[in-house]
Design a protein around this motif. Structure first.
Motif, PDB file in Angstrom:
ATOM      1  N   THR A 262       0.803  -1.363   0.100  1.00 37.72           N
ATOM      2  CA  THR A 262       0.095  -0.117   0.013  1.00 37.72           C
ATOM      3  C   THR A 262       0.851   1.251  -0.080  1.00 37.72           C
ATOM      4  O   THR A 262       0.639   2.183  -0.652  1.00 37.72           O
ATOM      5  CB  THR A 262      -0.991  -0.178   1.345  1.00 37.72           C
ATOM      6  N   LYS A 266       0.468   4.041  -3.190  1.00 41.73           N
ATOM      7  CA  LYS A 266       0.364   5.357  -2.911  1.00 41.73           C
ATOM      8  C   LYS A 266       1.196   6.222  -3.381  1.00 41.73           C
ATOM      9  O   LYS A 266       0.923   7.297  -4.154  1.00 41.73           O
ATOM     10  CB  LYS A 266      -0.133   5.681  -1.365  1.00 41.73           C
ATOM     11  N   VAL A 292      -6.258   2.006  -0.792  1.00 43.00           N
ATOM     12  CA  VAL A 292      -5.795   2.845  -1.992  1.00 43.00           C
ATOM     13  C   VAL A 292      -6.799   2.486  -3.213  1.00 43.00           C
ATOM     14  O   VAL A 292      -6.907   1.846  -4.130  1.00 43.00           O
ATOM     15  CB  VAL A 292      -4.413   2.239  -2.708  1.00 43.00           C
ATOM     16  N   GLU A 294      -8.081   4.190  -5.453  1.00 45.06           N
ATOM     17  CA  GLU A 294      -7.719   4.829  -6.707  1.00 45.06           C
ATOM     18  C   GLU A 294      -6.825   3.636  -7.396  1.00 45.06           C
ATOM     19  O   GLU A 294      -6.870   3.859  -9.062  1.00 45.06           O
ATOM     20  CB  GLU A 294      -6.538   5.995  -6.828  1.00 45.06           C
ATOM     21  N   SER A 484       4.636   6.908   5.646  1.00 39.19           N
ATOM     22  CA  SER A 484       3.531   7.697   4.709  1.00 39.19           C
ATOM     23  C   SER A 484       3.587   9.060   4.942  1.00 39.19           C
ATOM     24  O   SER A 484       2.920   9.901   4.082  1.00 39.19           O
ATOM     25  CB  SER A 484       2.330   7.044   5.511  1.00 39.19           C
TER      26      SER A 484
END
Length: 499
Positions: A262, A266, A292, A294, A484
């Motif tokens: 992930t 991203k 995610v 998208e 992140s």
């Protein structure tokens, strides 16, 4: 900013002397004045200065600094290493000038002459500079060891004495500086981890060397900075659509390691890829769809990725984050290599599989990007005796296999198939955290999807990755940074590059 060897730096000095023009003694004065001004601004000027000088031009710098400090009412004691020979012309000129000041001048001709130092002294190292080509020995080595044992602050001029500019100094006697005041450009010695304990905090002082020299004599190593990345990144066209920016695939994730998948997903999307399809195990399907949304998702195994299908339709394939190491991964990589029609980025467990099956290296598609940290690099290509040999090995392997190697470190190296070395200027120790490498893989994959060459994607990718980390730290701290956060600040990094 540039990275120049010792030979090139001397040539730059000579070019400046000839073409500015300026007398060598005046150029020395300019460098010494820059050091003096730094000392006044950043150091406790109530303390006494103890300056150790050799008889070369580095010693001449030290003498000029001593004169400037003495002229502003500082307590200055100068110790000159005496071996019975005259110094350089500029050293002799500055010694004559120093005799007219209030500085105390002493000579060290034996170990008995080495002075007692106190923890309150500010020691300035102007013994040898960048002309060294062999390890220290004898009286010089004894003086350096004595300075290192003093416990006081040590400021090295140009480069810590005993440190060689272009080769390893591992095991040698070297000044352990608190600060290093160097001039105009980076030196290769400043870019390797093995030298960090000697350099302390590095400060590059501009002394006005002639700006035309780097244009006429390009450096062997290149510095990845904002201007270089600006020259790579292209603005988006008004009449574009998601297909204009490429379709990326990432083969990633396994039971318990979906976080890596992930994170890379991203980062890939935040780097501008038009579309992304994640090839993941079924165990991670729900995680990916929620984390995610998208990204499109294709399941290719139950607990880990077992097969790769229809990979020839993608503009780039990233492989490795959270992949795990399983018996089926060797044929998995072989299948991906055979199907890959465009760019390929390999990281993490993909690199470990390569290391276990060295014959796969011969099957790598041209311009594949590998992103190893030093241990992964060692497993892939073997041990190097020191950091300088590792850099040369990376350049050799990049050329041999026609690939791009991103060797991750404080100043991450991008080694290209053409034998060029690029060192990254961004990043900070807070980025030494789990998942940071997965984010980098995603960034490089996202850039490659948009049609940037392998070298361009790697160069821009490491810079943006480090810059996003620097921006994240400016809002929190190195200790609290997590992977992140780097992705969260990618937008700001792109904006800063555009400014």
């Amino acid at each position: 900013m540039y990275i120049f060897s010792a030979t090139d730096i001397r040539a730059w000095d000579e070019y400046t002397i000839l073409h500015e023009p300026i007398a060598s003694i005046d150029l020395m004065e300019r460098a010494s004045l820059a050091c003096y001004q730094w000392l006044l601004k950043y150091r406790n000027t109530e303390a006494g200065f103890v300056i150790f000088c050799g008889k070369g031009n580095n010693g001449g710098d030290g003498l000029a600094i001593a004169r400037l400090l003495a002229a502003s009412d500082h307590t200055v004691t100068v110790y000159i290493l005496e071996f019975g020979h005259k110094g350089t012309d500029d050293f002799q000129t500055n010694l004559a000038r120093l005799h007219d000041s209030n500085a105390t001048i002493k000579f060290i001709s034996s170990e008995e002459g080495i002075p007692v130092l106190t923890a309150g002294d500010i020691v300035i190292d102007a013994l040898l500079g960048s002309g060294l080509n062999r390890p220290l020995e004898g009286l010089t080595a004894s003086v350096v060891k004595h300075i290192n044992q003093s416990g006081g602050e040590v400021i090295a001029i140009d480069i810590p004495s005993g440190l060689m500019v272009d080769s390893s100094s591992a095991g040698n006697t070297v000044i352990t500086a608190t600060h290093t005041l160097s001039f105009q450009c980076y030196k290769p010695a400043f870019l390797v981890a093995e030298n960090a304990p000697f350099i302390g905090v590095l400060h590059i002082l501009d002394i006005g060397l002639h700006p035309a020299f780097p244009e006429k004599h390009p450096p062997a190593h290149h510095w990845i900075d904002k201007s270089l990345v600006q020259s790579i990144l292209q603005p988006r066209k008004p009449f574009s659509h998601k297909g204009s920016y490429g379709h990326a695939a990432m083969v990633a994730g396994s039971q318990g390691m979906m976080g890596a998948a992930t994170l890379s997903a991203k980062a890939c999307l935040r780097s501008g890829a038009g579309k992304l399809t994640m090839h993941i195990p079924a165990v991670g399907y729900t995680i990916m769809q929620i984390a995610v949304p998208e990204a499109m998702t294709y399941t290719a195994g139950k607990e880990y990725v077992e097969l790769a299908v229809e990979m020839d339709k993608y503009d780039v394939i990233g492989v490795g984050p959270g992949l795990g190491q399983h018996a089926t991964h060797k044929p998995l990589l072989e299948s991906i290599f055979q199907q890959c029609r465009h760019a390929l980025v390999l990281d993490a467990d993909a690199l470990n599989v390569l290391a276990q099956h060295q014959q796969l290296l011969e099957q790598l598609p041209p311009d594949t990007i590998l992103t190893p940290h030093p241990k992964e690099f060692e497993r892939l290509f073997g041990k190097a005796a020191n950091d300088f040999e590792r850099i040369q090995l990376a350049l050799k392997k990049a050329a041999a296999f026609k690939i791009v190697i991103v060797l991750k470190d404080r100043y991450t190296l991008v080694a290209t198939p053409e034998g060029l070395a690029y060192f990254n200027s961004t990043g900070n120790p807070g980025m030494a955290t789990g998942g940071s490498g997965d984010v980098l893989t995603g960034i490089i994959t996202g850039l490659a999807a948009q049609g940037y060459t392998a070298a361009q994607a790697a160069i821009a990718g490491v810079y943006l990755h480090g810059l996003a980390g620097d921006l994240a730290v400016s809002y929190s701290s190195q200790e609290s940074l997590i992977a992140s956060d780097i992705t969260d600040y990618l937008g700001d990094a792109f904006q800063q590059v555009k400014e």
